[in-house]
Design an enzyme around this catalytic site. Structure first.
Site, PDB file in Angstrom:
ATOM      1  CE  LYS A  65       6.642  -1.240  -1.247  1.00 31.94           C
ATOM      2  NZ  LYS A  65       5.388  -0.931  -0.509  1.00 31.94           N
TER       3      LYS A  65
ATOM      4  CE1 TYR B 170       2.278  -3.540  -4.056  1.00 30.71           C
ATOM      5  CE2 TYR B 170       3.314  -1.997  -5.567  1.00 30.71           C
ATOM      6  CZ  TYR B 170       3.295  -2.668  -4.352  1.00 30.71           C
ATOM      7  OH  TYR B 170       4.307  -2.474  -3.433  1.00 30.71           O
TER       8      TYR B 170
ATOM      9  CG  ASN C 110       4.978   0.502   2.827  1.00 32.90           C
ATOM     10  OD1 ASN C 110       5.544   0.530   1.732  1.00 32.90           O
ATOM     11  ND2 ASN C 110       3.903  -0.230   3.053  1.00 32.90           N
TER      12      ASN C 110
ATOM     13  CG  HIS D 217       6.543  -6.138  -2.161  1.00 32.86           C
ATOM     14  ND1 HIS D 217       5.180  -6.174  -1.982  1.00 32.86           N
ATOM     15  CD2 HIS D 217       6.892  -7.349  -2.702  1.00 32.86           C
ATOM     16  CE1 HIS D 217       4.718  -7.348  -2.399  1.00 32.86           C
ATOM     17  NE2 HIS D 217       5.734  -8.083  -2.849  1.00 32.86           N
TER      18      HIS D 217
ATOM     19  CD  GLU E 141       4.454 -10.717  -4.911  1.00 31.03           C
ATOM     20  OE1 GLU E 141       5.473 -10.640  -4.180  1.00 31.03           O
ATOM     21  OE2 GLU E 141       3.341 -10.324  -4.550  1.00 31.03           O
TER      22      GLU E 141
HETATM   23  P1  DAT Z   1       1.999  -5.043   2.304  1.00 28.81           P
HETATM   24  O1  DAT Z   1       2.938  -4.188   1.489  1.00 28.81           O
HETATM   25  O2  DAT Z   1       2.314  -4.933   3.768  1.00 28.81           O
HETATM   26  O3  DAT Z   1       1.935  -6.478   1.838  1.00 28.81           O
HETATM   27  P2  DAT Z   1      -0.607  -4.706   1.049  1.00 28.81           P
HETATM   28  O4  DAT Z   1      -0.249  -5.818   0.156  1.00 28.81           O
HETATM   29  O5  DAT Z   1      -1.907  -4.779   1.781  1.00 28.81           O
HETATM   30  O6  DAT Z   1       0.543  -4.426   2.139  1.00 28.81           O
HETATM   31  O7  DAT Z   1      -0.636  -3.343   0.213  1.00 28.81           O
HETATM   32  C1  DAT Z   1       0.352  -3.086  -0.770  1.00 28.81           C
HETATM   33  C2  DAT Z   1       0.827  -1.665  -0.608  1.00 28.81           C
HETATM   34  O8  DAT Z   1      -0.263  -0.774  -0.878  1.00 28.81           O
HETATM   35  C3  DAT Z   1       1.283  -1.304   0.798  1.00 28.81           C
HETATM   36  O9  DAT Z   1       2.641  -1.629   1.010  1.00 28.81           O
HETATM   37  C4  DAT Z   1       1.027   0.154   0.870  1.00 28.81           C
HETATM   38  C5  DAT Z   1      -0.196   0.351  -0.018  1.00 28.81           C
HETATM   39  N1  DAT Z   1      -1.428   0.394   0.778  1.00 28.81           N
HETATM   40  C6  DAT Z   1      -2.092  -0.670   1.306  1.00 28.81           C
HETATM   41  N2  DAT Z   1      -3.175  -0.275   1.974  1.00 28.81           N
HETATM   42  C7  DAT Z   1      -3.227   1.068   1.856  1.00 28.81           C
HETATM   43  C8  DAT Z   1      -4.107   2.075   2.309  1.00 28.81           C
HETATM   44  N3  DAT Z   1      -5.178   1.771   3.024  1.00 28.81           N
HETATM   45  N4  DAT Z   1      -3.824   3.367   1.987  1.00 28.81           N
HETATM   46  C9  DAT Z   1      -2.742   3.683   1.258  1.00 28.81           C
HETATM   47  N5  DAT Z   1      -1.854   2.782   0.799  1.00 28.81           N
HETATM   48  C10 DAT Z   1      -2.099   1.490   1.080  1.00 28.81           C
HETATM   49 MG    MG Z   2       1.206  -7.231   0.073  1.00 31.46          MG
END
Ligand code: DAT
Ligand code: MG
Length: 151
Positions: A9, A49, A112, A115, A126
């Site tokens: 990222k 997303y 973070n 991805h 994806e």
């Molecule tokens: P991951 O990236 O671990 O698969 P995810 O698919 O649940 O996590 O979410 C995609 C991204 O969205 C994640 O990397 C960071 C952001 N995100 C998820 N939950 C969030 C939250 N509660 N507040 C802010 N950003 C969030």
């Molecule tokens: Mg995810």
């Protein structure tokens, strides 16, 4: 073999951690089948997303992903999805274990670093969103029998 889409990222690219991130997946044994440096469009970010559309963090998430070039990588291996997510660590770096990418380099959920796809089906979807067929290479490594038993 299972495939996963990895995105290094914008924060990881800007912080000069691209090599460190790739190194960890390579060291794990996952095989690179596609990789490129690219600027993600807002349209592609929203598609990637889409499952988070309508959530309070959605707009910030899209802004973040398009805020700088990224490196996208298609990785292949036995159990690639789970293996990569283990190497990446918990979604919120504040809760990610030491030894994971997010646990070692991150502090906040909105920064973070990496991805990784969350299921084999989503991995293929994806990868198809980010790569053409011609950009994906099926190949073998001389080390494969030392990483994949019986190959
Ligand atoms: P991951 O990236 O671990 O698969 P995810 O698919 O649940 O996590 O979410 C995609 C991204 O969205 C994640 O990397 C960071 C952001 N995100 C998820 N939950 C969030 C939250 N509660 N507040 C802010 N950003 C969030
Ligand atoms: Mg995810």
């Amino acid at each position: 073999m299972e495939r996963t889409l990895i995105i290094v990222k914008p924060d990881a690219v800007q912080r000069g951690l691209t090599g460190e991130v790739i190194r960890r997946f390579e060291a794990r044994g996952l095989r690179i089948v596609g990789m490129k440096f690219m600027q993600v469009s807002r349209e592609l970010a929203e598609k990637h997303y889409a499952v988070h559309q309508g959530k309070p963090f959605f707009n910030g998430l899209v802004d973040y992903i398009v805020s700088s070039p990224v490196v996208v990588i298609a990785l292949e291996g036995t159990n690639a999805i789970e293996a990569a997510r283990g190497t990446i660590g918990a979604t919120n770096p504040a809760k990610a274990g030491a030894g994971t990418i997010r646990g070692d380099f991150g502090l906040e959920i909105g920064r973070n670093l990496v991805h990784g796809s969350d299921s084999p089906e989503n991995g293929l979807i994806e990868i198809a969103n980010f790569f053409t067929e011609a950009e994906l290479i099926s190949w073998g490594r001389v080390t494969d029998p030392w990483i994949f038993e019986g190959r």
